[in-house]
Design an enzyme around this catalytic site. Structure first.
Site, PDB file in Angstrom:
ATOM      1  N   LYS A 174     -42.941 -15.206 -47.765  1.00  0.00           N
ATOM      2  CA  LYS A 174     -42.753 -13.995 -46.840  1.00  0.00           C
ATOM      3  C   LYS A 174     -43.978 -13.033 -46.850  1.00  0.00           C
ATOM      4  O   LYS A 174     -44.256 -12.340 -47.896  1.00  0.00           O
ATOM      5  CB  LYS A 174     -41.772 -13.185 -47.095  1.00  0.00           C
ATOM      6  CG  LYS A 174     -41.137 -12.478 -46.038  1.00  0.00           C
ATOM      7  CD  LYS A 174     -40.280 -11.195 -46.515  1.00  0.00           C
ATOM      8  CE  LYS A 174     -41.253  -9.784 -46.831  1.00  0.00           C
ATOM      9  NZ  LYS A 174     -42.083  -9.277 -45.734  1.00  0.00           N
ATOM     10  N   GLU A 177     -44.602  -7.880 -42.889  1.00  0.00           N
ATOM     11  CA  GLU A 177     -44.131  -7.780 -41.595  1.00  0.00           C
ATOM     12  C   GLU A 177     -45.045  -7.383 -40.607  1.00  0.00           C
ATOM     13  O   GLU A 177     -45.137  -7.566 -39.329  1.00  0.00           O
ATOM     14  CB  GLU A 177     -42.672  -6.775 -41.366  1.00  0.00           C
ATOM     15  CG  GLU A 177     -42.896  -5.626 -41.803  1.00  0.00           C
ATOM     16  CD  GLU A 177     -42.692  -5.398 -43.295  1.00  0.00           C
ATOM     17  OE1 GLU A 177     -42.859  -6.507 -44.090  1.00  0.00           O
ATOM     18  OE2 GLU A 177     -42.217  -4.252 -43.680  1.00  0.00           O
ATOM     19  N   GLY A 228     -46.516  -2.834 -53.648  1.00  0.00           N
ATOM     20  CA  GLY A 228     -46.456  -1.430 -54.172  1.00  0.00           C
ATOM     21  C   GLY A 228     -45.763  -1.614 -55.525  1.00  0.00           C
ATOM     22  O   GLY A 228     -44.862  -2.557 -55.518  1.00  0.00           O
ATOM     23  N   THR A 231     -41.843  -1.275 -54.766  1.00  0.00           N
ATOM     24  CA  THR A 231     -41.232  -2.536 -54.660  1.00  0.00           C
ATOM     25  C   THR A 231     -41.197  -3.491 -55.770  1.00  0.00           C
ATOM     26  O   THR A 231     -40.305  -3.974 -56.170  1.00  0.00           O
ATOM     27  CB  THR A 231     -41.979  -3.041 -53.659  1.00  0.00           C
ATOM     28  OG1 THR A 231     -42.163  -1.988 -52.455  1.00  0.00           O
ATOM     29  CG2 THR A 231     -41.307  -4.346 -52.845  1.00  0.00           C
ATOM     30  N   GLY A 232     -42.279  -3.452 -56.656  1.00  0.00           N
ATOM     31  CA  GLY A 232     -42.253  -4.175 -57.756  1.00  0.00           C
ATOM     32  C   GLY A 232     -41.240  -3.925 -58.637  1.00  0.00           C
ATOM     33  O   GLY A 232     -40.584  -4.932 -59.396  1.00  0.00           O
ATOM     34  N   GLU A 249     -48.312  -8.537 -58.962  1.00  0.00           N
ATOM     35  CA  GLU A 249     -49.594  -7.591 -58.693  1.00  0.00           C
ATOM     36  C   GLU A 249     -49.379  -6.416 -57.895  1.00  0.00           C
ATOM     37  O   GLU A 249     -49.033  -6.516 -57.038  1.00  0.00           O
ATOM     38  CB  GLU A 249     -50.581  -8.462 -58.207  1.00  0.00           C
ATOM     39  CG  GLU A 249     -52.144  -8.418 -58.545  1.00  0.00           C
ATOM     40  CD  GLU A 249     -52.823  -7.151 -57.452  1.00  0.00           C
ATOM     41  OE1 GLU A 249     -52.442  -6.166 -57.303  1.00  0.00           O
ATOM     42  OE2 GLU A 249     -53.627  -7.525 -57.069  1.00  0.00           O
ATOM     43  N   CYS A 283     -56.624  -3.392 -53.720  1.00  0.00           N
ATOM     44  CA  CYS A 283     -55.871  -2.966 -54.987  1.00  0.00           C
ATOM     45  C   CYS A 283     -56.771  -2.553 -56.065  1.00  0.00           C
ATOM     46  O   CYS A 283     -56.471  -1.893 -56.888  1.00  0.00           O
ATOM     47  CB  CYS A 283     -54.899  -3.981 -55.242  1.00  0.00           C
ATOM     48  SG  CYS A 283     -55.852  -5.769 -55.402  1.00  0.00           S
ATOM     49  N   GLU A 384     -51.889   6.074 -56.702  1.00  0.00           N
ATOM     50  CA  GLU A 384     -52.850   5.091 -55.839  1.00  0.00           C
ATOM     51  C   GLU A 384     -52.718   5.548 -54.308  1.00  0.00           C
ATOM     52  O   GLU A 384     -51.557   6.098 -53.654  1.00  0.00           O
ATOM     53  CB  GLU A 384     -52.402   3.595 -55.715  1.00  0.00           C
ATOM     54  CG  GLU A 384     -53.249   2.779 -55.106  1.00  0.00           C
ATOM     55  CD  GLU A 384     -52.587   1.248 -55.290  1.00  0.00           C
ATOM     56  OE1 GLU A 384     -51.187   1.136 -55.343  1.00  0.00           O
ATOM     57  OE2 GLU A 384     -53.245   0.582 -55.505  1.00  0.00           O
TER      58      GLU A 384
HETATM   59  O1  TXE Z   1     -46.029  -2.205 -49.932  1.00  0.00           O
HETATM   60  P1  TXE Z   1     -44.631  -2.909 -50.028  1.00  0.00           P
HETATM   61  P2  TXE Z   1     -46.062  -1.104 -48.658  1.00  0.00           P
HETATM   62  C1  TXE Z   1     -49.488  -0.500 -52.480  1.00  0.00           C
HETATM   63  C2  TXE Z   1     -50.405   0.884 -52.144  1.00  0.00           C
HETATM   64  C3  TXE Z   1     -49.404   1.168 -50.643  1.00  0.00           C
HETATM   65  C4  TXE Z   1     -48.055   0.927 -51.278  1.00  0.00           C
HETATM   66  C5  TXE Z   1     -46.960   0.742 -50.601  1.00  0.00           C
HETATM   67  O2  TXE Z   1     -50.353   1.777 -52.870  1.00  0.00           O
HETATM   68  O3  TXE Z   1     -49.603   2.359 -50.292  1.00  0.00           O
HETATM   69  O4  TXE Z   1     -48.306  -0.222 -52.208  1.00  0.00           O
HETATM   70  O5  TXE Z   1     -47.369  -0.178 -49.568  1.00  0.00           O
HETATM   71  C6  TXE Z   1     -42.299  -6.452 -49.074  1.00  0.00           C
HETATM   72  N1  TXE Z   1     -37.993  -6.721 -51.600  1.00  0.00           N
HETATM   73  N2  TXE Z   1     -50.194  -1.662 -52.141  1.00  0.00           N
HETATM   74  O6  TXE Z   1     -44.900  -0.160 -48.676  1.00  0.00           O
HETATM   75  O7  TXE Z   1     -43.506  -2.346 -49.381  1.00  0.00           O
HETATM   76  C7  TXE Z   1     -42.903  -6.076 -47.871  1.00  0.00           C
HETATM   77  O8  TXE Z   1     -42.255  -6.653 -46.832  1.00  0.00           O
HETATM   78  C8  TXE Z   1     -38.872  -7.685 -51.551  1.00  0.00           C
HETATM   79  C9  TXE Z   1     -50.818  -2.386 -53.216  1.00  0.00           C
HETATM   80  O9  TXE Z   1     -46.695  -1.713 -47.425  1.00  0.00           O
HETATM   81  O10 TXE Z   1     -44.678  -3.206 -51.420  1.00  0.00           O
HETATM   82  C10 TXE Z   1     -44.166  -6.800 -47.772  1.00  0.00           C
HETATM   83  O11 TXE Z   1     -44.204  -8.104 -47.598  1.00  0.00           O
HETATM   84  N3  TXE Z   1     -39.951  -7.740 -50.805  1.00  0.00           N
HETATM   85  C11 TXE Z   1     -50.923  -3.820 -52.788  1.00  0.00           C
HETATM   86  C12 TXE Z   1     -44.804  -6.795 -49.447  1.00  0.00           C
HETATM   87  O12 TXE Z   1     -43.334  -6.382 -49.923  1.00  0.00           O
HETATM   88  C13 TXE Z   1     -39.938  -6.283 -50.245  1.00  0.00           C
HETATM   89  C14 TXE Z   1     -50.984  -4.446 -51.378  1.00  0.00           C
HETATM   90  C15 TXE Z   1     -45.494  -5.545 -49.945  1.00  0.00           C
HETATM   91  O13 TXE Z   1     -45.005  -4.270 -49.209  1.00  0.00           O
HETATM   92  C16 TXE Z   1     -39.273  -5.349 -50.341  1.00  0.00           C
HETATM   93  C17 TXE Z   1     -50.188  -3.276 -50.506  1.00  0.00           C
HETATM   94  C18 TXE Z   1     -38.020  -5.747 -51.394  1.00  0.00           C
HETATM   95  N4  TXE Z   1     -37.097  -4.754 -51.474  1.00  0.00           N
HETATM   96  C19 TXE Z   1     -49.725  -2.057 -50.948  1.00  0.00           C
HETATM   97  N5  TXE Z   1     -39.671  -4.254 -50.045  1.00  0.00           N
HETATM   98  C20 TXE Z   1     -51.722  -4.511 -53.936  1.00  0.00           C
HETATM   99  N6  TXE Z   1     -51.188  -4.825 -54.825  1.00  0.00           N
HETATM  100  O14 TXE Z   1     -52.768  -5.153 -53.421  1.00  0.00           O
HETATM  101  C21 TXE Z   1     -41.008  -4.598 -49.564  1.00  0.00           C
HETATM  102  N7  TXE Z   1     -41.029  -5.753 -49.534  1.00  0.00           N
END
Ligand code: TXE
Length: 497
Positions: A174, A177, A228, A231-232, A249, A283, A384
């Site tokens: 996945k 989006e 993020g 979400t992690g 990560e 990141c 961050e």
């Molecule tokens: O990330 P999300 P977002 C950090 C960065 C950013 C923050 C939020 O600080 O401002 O995260 O970004 C999927 N169960 N990073 O909101 O939501 C989502 O659809 C399973 C650091 O965009 O974490 C997408 O595919 N999956 C980072 C993915 O998670 C879920 C890179 C990442 O989105 C979910 C990006 C759920 N409940 C943002 N909710 C890095 N480590 O490099 C969302 N997703």
């Protein structure tokens, strides 16, 4: 109606007919429309992956056969590199040239894991008994949910897909989006490279709709996620009831330390790149600058001048140096973050707002920003932003530099600049971060592990550990001279003790 879900070896529309528009971060124009999966579609994809894994077909391929498959995918990616880079650039708004670099890195990732697959994996151990053969074998972990972010969409996915395939896993991919196109193309190439049916499945849609099923379903063995921190944490909680393996990560707040005895020209240039590359949506961005007090003014003045000169622009602007933020909501997040920094007393030296250029008004462009006079306990230092915002703190001693560099819940990466290599090595050893650069900032190679200490995540991608994440370890004990154990009393008189 687009058919952009790939489930059990077939391209399909969403079962609800729902679609999702991908819009350019550069000007809001429509890039493409893709299917948006329902929970039912996810459950079907998990079922297909489970059936394919349990059939044993892919796991029974030799390591060499699976490595060859991954090599073929690398060849196909090279063939389609220009096309894939264009899609990546359209979805993310990043400059085409950056997307081309990314695709080259994707190819290198597939080649790295293909090579790793050819190495010897299993071995014998000496358990000290002449009649026992003890063998350690590695087997695929099973069904994997692979969830990617939007900043380096195909690259972050490649770090998961390539080892999963070499290991012999089945997966449900996945992508974010916001950036689905390169993942769709990759799955087409995996199909063309002749992966067995059901091994690769593609689900598109927001995490809020499809994420729960992907990360809680008992048929999933491992979740590998890049995104993020919030979400992690949600994923960890969801994975707990079925004790899934996790590879996470979750970003970082990465200290970039400049000592007075550094090659300052090189350090300053790398500090600018480290913080503002891809508008800070990295990141490992070096957004937390730590400067030795005696060179603070020189370093900061120069960085501010350079930051103010960075030319923003869209994918097609050949003079542009960095692009837009990914979405309007992310722009809002960065704006709020900067407002909070000003409120808590950080000194804004440059940037701090949306680009006011007329030709960029339709997009999500934010000016490279530098905050000076920052303290460790500030929100803008600890959180961050994932935008082009650098915070500056000063230090006086080596010990203090290490202490400040570690004063964070994260631990992904850090950099140290000094011409005293012994001092730099001591600082590198003291930093609790997964990657430390000495007299450099930012490069990585697929041969070396990548991942975070502390809340930056769990596990490692790339290197050889990046493959181990997708493998179970089995110990096979063979007694070559079987005999009774003789532990319990046997009334038939067969006691041996
Ligand atoms: O990330 P999300 P977002 C950090 C960065 C950013 C923050 C939020 O600080 O401002 O995260 O970004 C999927 N169960 N990073 O909101 O939501 C989502 O659809 C399973 C650091 O965009 O974490 C997408 O595919 N999956 C980072 C993915 O998670 C879920 C890179 C990442 O989105 C979910 C990006 C759920 N409940 C943002 N909710 C890095 N480590 O490099 C969302 N997703």
């Amino acid at each position: 109606m687009p058919s952009s879900l790939y489930i059990d070896g077939a391209w399909r529309e969403s079962s609800t007919g729902r679609t999702h528009e991908v819009r350019s971060p550069h000007d809001g124009s429509l890039v493409t429309t893709v299917s948006e999966a329902s929970v039912e579609d996810v459950l079907e994809a998990i079922g297909a992956a489970r059936r394919s894994f349990d059939s044993g077909v892919f796991a029974s391929w030799s390591w060499k056969e699976r490595s060859d498959l991954v090599s073929r995918i690398a060849d196909l990616l090279e063939r389609d590199a220009a096309q894939v880079a264009k899609k990546e650039s359209d979805d993310t708004g990043k400059r085409l040239i950056e997307a081309e670099y990314d695709v080259a890195d994707v190819v290198a990732t597939f080649r790295h894991f293909a090579a790793l697959g050819l190495k010897e994996h299993d071995h014998f151990v000496d358990v000290g008994l002449a009649h026992v053969t003890s063998r350690i074998v590695h087997e695929p972990i099973g069904v994997c949910s692979l969830i990617g972010p939007w900043n380096y969409p195909l690259l972050q996915i490649a770090w998961k897909v390539a080892p999963a395939l070499v290991a012999g896993c089945s997966f449900i991919l996945k992508p974010s989006e916001l950036t689905p196109e390169s993942a769709i193309h990759l799955i087409k190439l995996i199909e063309e490279a002749r992966a067995p049916r059901g091994v690769a499945n593609l689900i598109l849609g927001p995490g809020s709709v499809v994420g729960n099923a992907l990360t809680t379903d008992p048929r999933v063995d491992l979740v590998s996620f890049t995104g993020g921190l919030t979400t992690g944490k949600t994923i960890m909680i969801g994975a707990a009831p079925t004790v899934k393996k996790l590879a996470l990560e979750l970003g970082g707040k990465n200290p970039h330390i400049i000592f007075a005895d550094a090659d300052l020209d090189a350090a300053i240039d790398n500090a600018v790149t480290g913080a503002f590359l891809h508008s800070g949506q990295v990141c490992s961005a070096g957004t937390r600058l730590l400067v030795e007090r005696s060179v603070h003014d020189r370093v900061v003045n120069e960085i501010v001048r350079r930051a103010g000169e960075i030319r923003l622009g869209g994918p097609a602007d050949l003079n542009a140096e960095t692009g837009p933020l990914i979405s309007q909501s992310h722009l809002k997040t960065v704006e709020n973050y900067v407002a909070k920094g000003i409120e808590e007393g950080a000194k804004l030296l440059v940037g701090g707002k949306r680009s006011n250029r007329e030709d960029l008004k339709q997009g999500w462009y934010f000016q490279p920003t530098v905050f000076d006079g920052c303290k460790s306990d500030m929100f803008c230092v600890q959180e961050e932003s994932f935008g082009p915002v650098m915070t500056v703190e000063v230090f006086d001693t080596e010990k203090e530099a290490i202490a400040i560099g570690n004063d964070t819940i994260f631990g992904l990466s850090g950099g140290v600049w000094s011409q005293d290599l012994e001092k730099a090595a001591r600082v590198a050893a003291g930093l609790r971060h997964g990657t430390v650069w000495v007299n450099d900032f930012g490069p990585y190679r697929p041969q070396a592990e990548w991942g975070g200490y502390k809340q930056s995540g769990i596990g490692r991608e790339l290197g050889s550990h990046g493959l181990s994440e997708y493998l179970e370890i089995k110990h096979i004990w063979t007694n070559n001279s079987p005999s009774k154990s003789g532990w319990f009393h046997d009334s038939s008189g067969g006691d041996e003790k």
